[in-house]
Design a protein around this motif. Structure first.
Motif, PDB file in Angstrom:
ATOM      1  N   LEU A  88      54.422  22.397  11.779  1.00 23.18           N
ATOM      2  CA  LEU A  88      53.862  23.639  11.244  1.00 23.18           C
ATOM      3  C   LEU A  88      52.433  23.482  10.763  1.00 23.18           C
ATOM      4  N   GLY A  89      52.075  22.311  10.248  1.00 24.25           N
ATOM      5  CA  GLY A  89      50.714  22.132   9.763  1.00 24.25           C
ATOM      6  C   GLY A  89      50.504  20.772   9.123  1.00 24.25           C
ATOM      7  N   GLU A  90      49.233  20.452   8.867  1.00 25.73           N
ATOM      8  CA  GLU A  90      48.842  19.218   8.211  1.00 25.73           C
ATOM      9  C   GLU A  90      47.781  19.524   7.167  1.00 25.73           C
ATOM     10  N   ALA A  91      47.694  18.660   6.172  1.00 23.49           N
ATOM     11  CA  ALA A  91      46.683  18.837   5.127  1.00 23.49           C
ATOM     12  C   ALA A  91      46.369  17.490   4.507  1.00 23.49           C
ATOM     13  N   GLY A  92      45.127  17.333   4.030  1.00 19.51           N
ATOM     14  CA  GLY A  92      44.735  16.115   3.350  1.00 19.51           C
ATOM     15  C   GLY A  92      45.265  16.107   1.925  1.00 19.51           C
ATOM     16  N   ILE A  93      45.702  14.948   1.484  1.00 19.84           N
ATOM     17  CA  ILE A  93      46.142  14.790   0.108  1.00 19.84           C
ATOM     18  C   ILE A  93      45.650  13.418  -0.350  1.00 19.84           C
ATOM     19  N   GLY A  94      44.502  13.395  -0.993  1.00 23.97           N
ATOM     20  CA  GLY A  94      43.831  12.148  -1.314  1.00 23.97           C
ATOM     21  C   GLY A  94      43.327  11.501  -0.033  1.00 23.97           C
ATOM     22  N   ASP A  95      43.665  10.229   0.158  1.00 26.00           N
ATOM     23  CA  ASP A  95      43.264   9.521   1.378  1.00 26.00           C
ATOM     24  C   ASP A  95      44.310   9.631   2.484  1.00 26.00           C
ATOM     25  N   ASP A  96      45.369  10.333   2.224  1.00 26.03           N
ATOM     26  CA  ASP A  96      46.471  10.428   3.186  1.00 26.03           C
ATOM     27  C   ASP A  96      46.567  11.839   3.768  1.00 26.03           C
ATOM     28  N   ARG A  97      47.482  11.971   4.701  1.00 26.51           N
ATOM     29  CA  ARG A  97      47.740  13.257   5.333  1.00 26.51           C
ATOM     30  C   ARG A  97      49.160  13.691   5.027  1.00 26.51           C
ATOM     31  N   ALA A  98      49.305  14.951   4.661  1.00 31.30           N
ATOM     32  CA  ALA A  98      50.628  15.543   4.468  1.00 31.30           C
ATOM     33  C   ALA A  98      50.994  16.301   5.734  1.00 31.30           C
ATOM     34  N   VAL A  99      52.208  16.098   6.206  1.00 35.64           N
ATOM     35  CA  VAL A  99      52.697  16.754   7.423  1.00 35.64           C
ATOM     36  C   VAL A  99      53.835  17.684   7.043  1.00 35.64           C
ATOM     37  N   VAL A 100      53.772  18.920   7.542  1.00 34.69           N
ATOM     38  CA  VAL A 100      54.784  19.931   7.226  1.00 34.69           C
ATOM     39  C   VAL A 100      55.515  20.314   8.505  1.00 34.69           C
ATOM     40  N   VAL A 101      56.848  20.216   8.462  1.00 35.83           N
ATOM     41  CA  VAL A 101      57.692  20.612   9.598  1.00 35.83           C
ATOM     42  C   VAL A 101      58.788  21.521   9.073  1.00 35.83           C
ATOM     43  N   ASP A 102      59.465  22.223   9.984  1.00 36.68           N
ATOM     44  CA  ASP A 102      60.564  23.071   9.533  1.00 36.68           C
ATOM     45  C   ASP A 102      61.785  22.221   9.198  1.00 36.68           C
ATOM     46  N   PHE A 103      62.644  22.742   8.366  1.00 34.41           N
ATOM     47  CA  PHE A 103      63.826  22.036   7.883  1.00 34.41           C
ATOM     48  C   PHE A 103      64.982  22.240   8.857  1.00 34.41           C
ATOM     49  N   LEU A 104      65.627  21.141   9.252  1.00 34.44           N
ATOM     50  CA  LEU A 104      66.797  21.220  10.124  1.00 34.44           C
ATOM     51  C   LEU A 104      68.044  20.969   9.284  1.00 34.44           C
ATOM     52  N   PRO A 105      68.926  21.956   9.167  1.00 43.58           N
ATOM     53  CA  PRO A 105      70.122  21.776   8.337  1.00 43.58           C
ATOM     54  C   PRO A 105      71.138  20.880   9.016  1.00 43.58           C
ATOM     55  N   GLY A 106      72.071  20.381   8.222  1.00 48.38           N
ATOM     56  CA  GLY A 106      73.145  19.562   8.771  1.00 48.38           C
ATOM     57  C   GLY A 106      73.393  18.333   7.929  1.00 48.38           C
ATOM     58  N   TYR A 107      74.278  17.494   8.420  1.00 49.89           N
ATOM     59  CA  TYR A 107      74.614  16.259   7.718  1.00 49.89           C
ATOM     60  C   TYR A 107      74.480  15.091   8.682  1.00 49.89           C
ATOM     61  N   ARG A 108      74.466  13.879   8.119  1.00 46.41           N
ATOM     62  CA  ARG A 108      74.318  12.681   8.942  1.00 46.41           C
ATOM     63  C   ARG A 108      75.592  11.849   8.867  1.00 46.41           C
ATOM     64  N   VAL A 109      75.759  11.006   9.875  1.00 47.70           N
ATOM     65  CA  VAL A 109      76.921  10.115   9.921  1.00 47.70           C
ATOM     66  C   VAL A 109      76.413   8.699  10.152  1.00 47.70           C
ATOM     67  N   ASP A 110      76.775   7.799   9.261  1.00 49.42           N
ATOM     68  CA  ASP A 110      76.386   6.405   9.421  1.00 49.42           C
ATOM     69  C   ASP A 110      77.146   5.791  10.596  1.00 49.42           C
ATOM     70  N   ALA A 111      76.490   4.887  11.318  1.00 52.29           N
ATOM     71  CA  ALA A 111      77.110   4.291  12.508  1.00 52.29           C
ATOM     72  C   ALA A 111      78.437   3.621  12.181  1.00 52.29           C
ATOM     73  N   ALA A 112      78.505   2.931  11.054  1.00 52.99           N
ATOM     74  CA  ALA A 112      79.721   2.212  10.699  1.00 52.99           C
ATOM     75  C   ALA A 112      80.895   3.144  10.434  1.00 52.99           C
ATOM     76  N   HIS A 113      80.593   4.403  10.105  1.00 53.31           N
ATOM     77  CA  HIS A 113      81.652   5.360   9.800  1.00 53.31           C
ATOM     78  C   HIS A 113      81.839   6.402  10.906  1.00 53.31           C
ATOM     79  N   LEU A 114      81.214   6.160  12.059  1.00 55.30           N
ATOM     80  CA  LEU A 114      81.331   7.099  13.168  1.00 55.30           C
ATOM     81  C   LEU A 114      82.732   7.018  13.760  1.00 55.30           C
ATOM     82  N   PRO A 115      83.483   8.119  13.762  1.00 56.96           N
ATOM     83  CA  PRO A 115      84.860   8.053  14.267  1.00 56.96           C
ATOM     84  C   PRO A 115      84.905   8.090  15.789  1.00 56.96           C
ATOM     85  N   ALA A 116      85.951   7.506  16.325  1.00 56.35           N
ATOM     86  CA  ALA A 116      86.156   7.549  17.772  1.00 56.35           C
ATOM     87  C   ALA A 116      86.685   8.916  18.180  1.00 56.35           C
ATOM     88  N   GLY A 117      86.665   9.178  19.486  1.00 62.26           N
ATOM     89  CA  GLY A 117      87.223  10.425  19.996  1.00 62.26           C
ATOM     90  C   GLY A 117      86.197  11.535  20.139  1.00 62.26           C
TER      91      GLY A 117
END
Length: 446
Positions: A88-117
């Motif tokens: 969506l956009g970028e902006a300077g913040i001190g010596d760094d750059r801030a990057v803005v993107v849209d938010f993607l909803p949902g949850y994550r699953v760790d590989a060790a807990h990924l169920p079969a099937g």
């Protein structure tokens, strides 16, 4: 010092002019300390994510992420079965750059807990196959990295050399990895668009009709052309779901067969410990080196007697067994019906049915009066031959009217009710299964 959510919210208004922030919060999901991150609600109803790198390495990755997201044009995004963040956009913040993107909803699953099937595992396999199927031009047009199999092999050899130079790499692993580098058959693969080591934490899931499904992919900084096995190395951390993920990946992949992809994926997973050792050595961090050595010694003990490069690659039986693991898969329709669709627009069903009826009326010999018995004979027919041929065709049945849709490709029912050979017991479903297996066998051996 970490930046506060309010400071990050101010960078959002700089990156997105004429937009107001009505709410802000800390983004904690998947936080690794490499970025200062926040989620902000805008006055137009959108929810966005703002990130600022915390160190130079994170800054390089964030810059690569921006380039990758720019490469994901609307046309490219339409090829993916999930969402990618919109830049969506970028902006300077001190010596760094801030990057803005849209938010993607949902949850994550760790590989060790990924169920079969069916569900998260199969959706992940299909998602990775979709990324690897993207055209190379997506990467090359934006000037992103592209490596050939030879370059990938050279990079792996360099990692082994650097780990060996620390004098802390167990001899068993050094020999194991050098054998892999020297195995020519391991490096015969087709380069693909990859994410260069993406893990399950980069994917977000939502429950669609009660089934966990990948709906978004967050991390794109590794977008490049390289070895698809790099994106499968995390399978070593998902022992329960690995087979189902790989089966779904194979089922959805339209690429050339790669009999050694899982072996290279395992090699890359093991080399992560070597990279940790190299990092500790380069930074003169004795604590990191000690941790890496402990991990490497444990790995060496765990793989004793287990060859990294097996004598036999993925064979036909293995591939069929994997594909049959896919929920809902079957080698033949349960009703026994055979789809006779020719999958082409170059025939008319009515004409084809009449032709088969005529052939059966002649005793199914297929002989044409006046034709040569030699199938290679291409001599021209004379006028007398044509007249004899015309007189032999049936005239007792009027021609059936052509269907309104001359391009129909729907399955048709041929006269006689069966496509089986006289000596196969009429088992058309078995014929279809044998034909599929033979095709797959040719595909894997090409």
């Amino acid at each position: 010092m970490a930046r506060s959510p309010l400071t990050l919210a101010a960078s959002v208004t700089s990156a997105l002019p004429r937009t107001g922030v009505v709410g802000v919060g800390v983004l904690t999901e998947g936080a690794s300390g490499r970025y200062d991150s926040a989620v902000a609600d805008l006055d137009d109803g959108r929810r966005v994510v703002v990130r600022v790198p915390a160190d130079d390495d994170a800054a390089a990755d964030l810059a690569a992420e921006v380039r990758a997201l720019r490469a994901l044009t609307p046309g490219v995004r339409s090829l993916l079965p999930f969402h990618a963040p919109e830049l969506l956009g970028e902006a300077g913040i001190g010596d760094d750059r801030a990057v803005v993107v849209d938010f993607l909803p949902g949850y994550r699953v760790d590989a060790a807990h990924l169920p079969a099937g069916r569900g998260a595992a199969t959706s992940l396999g299909a998602a990775l196959a979709a990324v690897h199927a993207l055209p190379h031009s997506v990467v090359k047009t934006e000037g992103l990295p592209a490596r050939t199999p030879a370059q990938v092999r050279t990079d792996v050899a360099r990692i082994v050399d650097r780990a060996t130079a620390t004098r802390r790499l167990p001899k068993a692993l050094q020999d194991r990895w050098r054998l892999a580098v020297d195995a020519d058959e391991l490096w015969r693969f087709e380069s693909a668009v990859v994410l260069d080591g993406v893990g399950t934490g980069a994917f977000v899931f939502e429950d669609l009709d009660g089934v966990p499904t990948v709906t978004g992919l967050l991390d794109w900084h590794g977008l490049s052309v390289g070895d698809p096995a790099t994106d499968l190395q995390w399978l070593a951390s998902a022992p329960e779901a690995a087979a189902d993920v790989f089966a779904a990946y194979l089922a959805e992949s339209g690429r050339a067969p790669d009999a050694r992809v899982r072996e290279r994926a395992r090699l890359y997973a093991e080399l992560e410990f070597a990279k940790w050792l190299i990092h500790g050595h380069d930074e003169a961090r004795d604590d990191i080196v000690a941790d890496a050595v402990e991990l490497l010694e444990s790995l060496a003990a765990g793989v004793t007697g287990d060859a990294l490069v097996s004598d036999d690659a993925l064979d036909v039986d293995d591939a069929i067994a994997l594909l049959e693991r896919m929920p809902g898969s079957s080698t033949a329709d349960s009703s026994g019906a055979v789809d006779t669709s020719m999958q082409t627009d170059a025939y008319d069903p009515d004409e084809l049915a009449r032709w088969v009826a005529d052939e059966e009326a002649r005793g199914d010999t297929g002989a044409v009066p006046g034709a040569s018995a030699d199938p290679t004979d291409t001599q021209e027919l004379s006028a007398d031959d044509l007249a004899e041929l015309a007189s032999s065709l049936p005239h007792d049945a009027p021609a059936a009217p052509r269907a309104a849709d001359d391009l129909s490709t729907a399955p048709i029912t041929l006269p006689g009710g069966s496509l089986s050979r006289p000596d196969d017991g009429g088992d058309a479903a078995a014929d279809a299964e044998r034909a599929s297996e033979a095709a797959l066998r040719r595909w894997l051996t090409d």
